[in-house]
Design an enzyme around this catalytic site. Structure first.
Site, mmCIF file in Angstrom:
data_model
loop_
_atom_site.group_PDB
_atom_site.id
_atom_site.type_symbol
_atom_site.label_atom_id
_atom_site.label_comp_id
_atom_site.label_asym_id
_atom_site.label_seq_id
_atom_site.Cartn_x
_atom_site.Cartn_y
_atom_site.Cartn_z
ATOM 1 N N TYR A 14 0.813 -1.222 0.000
ATOM 2 C CA TYR A 14 0.000 0.000 0.000
ATOM 3 C C TYR A 14 0.849 1.274 0.000
ATOM 4 O O TYR A 14 0.313 2.374 -0.110
ATOM 5 C CB TYR A 14 -0.895 0.045 1.240
ATOM 6 C CG TYR A 14 -1.798 -1.150 1.394
ATOM 7 C CD1 TYR A 14 -2.908 -1.314 0.574
ATOM 8 C CD2 TYR A 14 -1.549 -2.117 2.362
ATOM 9 C CE1 TYR A 14 -3.740 -2.416 0.713
ATOM 10 C CE2 TYR A 14 -2.374 -3.219 2.514
ATOM 11 C CZ TYR A 14 -3.465 -3.359 1.683
ATOM 12 O OH TYR A 14 -4.282 -4.446 1.828
ATOM 13 N N HIS A 19 -4.095 6.744 -1.273
ATOM 14 C CA HIS A 19 -4.742 6.674 0.042
ATOM 15 C C HIS A 19 -3.715 6.767 1.173
ATOM 16 O O HIS A 19 -4.080 7.025 2.316
ATOM 17 C CB HIS A 19 -5.507 5.349 0.137
ATOM 18 C CG HIS A 19 -6.822 5.413 0.853
ATOM 19 N ND1 HIS A 19 -7.579 6.562 0.987
ATOM 20 C CD2 HIS A 19 -7.535 4.436 1.477
ATOM 21 C CE1 HIS A 19 -8.680 6.277 1.655
ATOM 22 N NE2 HIS A 19 -8.678 4.997 1.975
ATOM 23 N N PHE A 64 -5.238 -0.191 9.686
ATOM 24 C CA PHE A 64 -5.889 -0.009 8.396
ATOM 25 C C PHE A 64 -6.803 1.212 8.474
ATOM 26 O O PHE A 64 -7.263 1.621 9.538
ATOM 27 C CB PHE A 64 -6.628 -1.261 7.899
ATOM 28 C CG PHE A 64 -5.675 -2.317 7.399
ATOM 29 C CD1 PHE A 64 -5.226 -2.298 6.091
ATOM 30 C CD2 PHE A 64 -5.207 -3.293 8.260
ATOM 31 C CE1 PHE A 64 -4.327 -3.255 5.640
ATOM 32 C CE2 PHE A 64 -4.305 -4.256 7.819
ATOM 33 C CZ PHE A 64 -3.862 -4.231 6.507
ATOM 34 N N ASN A 66 -9.870 2.166 7.822
ATOM 35 C CA ASN A 66 -11.222 2.246 8.377
ATOM 36 C C ASN A 66 -11.276 2.227 9.895
ATOM 37 O O ASN A 66 -12.328 2.487 10.474
ATOM 38 C CB ASN A 66 -12.093 1.119 7.814
ATOM 39 C CG ASN A 66 -12.292 1.245 6.323
ATOM 40 O OD1 ASN A 66 -11.864 2.211 5.698
ATOM 41 N ND2 ASN A 66 -12.937 0.270 5.734
ATOM 42 N N ASN A 112 -13.469 7.191 5.105
ATOM 43 C CA ASN A 112 -13.620 6.239 6.209
ATOM 44 C C ASN A 112 -12.621 6.444 7.336
ATOM 45 O O ASN A 112 -12.939 6.204 8.503
ATOM 46 C CB ASN A 112 -13.540 4.805 5.681
ATOM 47 C CG ASN A 112 -14.755 4.436 4.866
ATOM 48 O OD1 ASN A 112 -15.844 4.949 5.101
ATOM 49 N ND2 ASN A 112 -14.578 3.565 3.895
#
Length: 189
Positions: A14, A19, A64, A66, A112
């Site tokens: 990631y 993001h 993460f 969220n 989120n």
């Protein structure tokens, strides 16, 4: 003391996603301002340091996106701080790529990580919205947000992150307007 949290997802796959630009901002700030080595704490990774006369804890939640608010809330409560002492760096679809806006309070606007942060500490924290642009159609949003920056965007990304690091002292002093204007000047040059 202030907590500056960068939002993103943990793990190398990631690392270059749009993001994760909040994580990237924290990394550059730590490097430019000589922060202490990374420690595992508060369900994430932290680095302590000073920016100007202000003590700052950089936090990259390991929960993460969220569930980012869990780590931020835990750190805030540990240091007996208020939401006003927290700054969150995150990706913003509704801003042009590489544009920066500072906002205090408000809702999650569909993000989120911000929704989780609000759930754990309330709305009254400072947000550094880092533009990633909108892909045009809602069906393409997930692929855009969870996609890597393109090679053609790398120079702009490095320049923007460098500007955030270089102007971070204005954030530490609470001068959001000066932070935004000085970044805009650096990015126009």
């Amino acid at each position: 003391m202030q907590i500056w949290a960068g939002l993103g997802n943990p793990g190398p796959k990631y690392a270059l996603h749009r993001h994760n630009v909040g994580f990237m901002a924290c990394d550059v700030i730590a490097e430019m301002h000589g922060f202490e080595p990374v420690q595992k704490k508060f369900q994430g990774w932290v680095q302590e340091g000073r920016i100007g006369s202000e003590k700052v804890l950089l936090l990259k939640p390991g929960t993460f996106m969220n569930e980012s608010g869990r780590a931020i809330g835990e750190a805030m409560r540990f240091y007996k701080l208020e939401p006003q002492d927290v700054t969150v760096f995150y990706d913003e679809l509704d801003l042009e790529p590489f544009k920066i806006k500072v906002k205090r309070g408000g809702g999650a606007a569909g993000h989120n990580g911000i929704r989780s942060t609000i759930r754990h500490i309330g709305e009254d924290f400072r947000r550094i919205r880092i533009g990633i642009g909108h892909p045009g159609h809602k069906d393409r949003v997930t692929g855009h947000v969870l996609g890597n920056y393109a090679k053609a965007e790398q120079d702009d990304l490095v320049q923007m992150l460098g500007a955030i690091g270089a102007e971070a002292e204005w954030l530490a002093k609470g001068d959001d307007a000066r932070f935004m204007s000085d970044i805009a000047l650096r990015l126009q040059a």
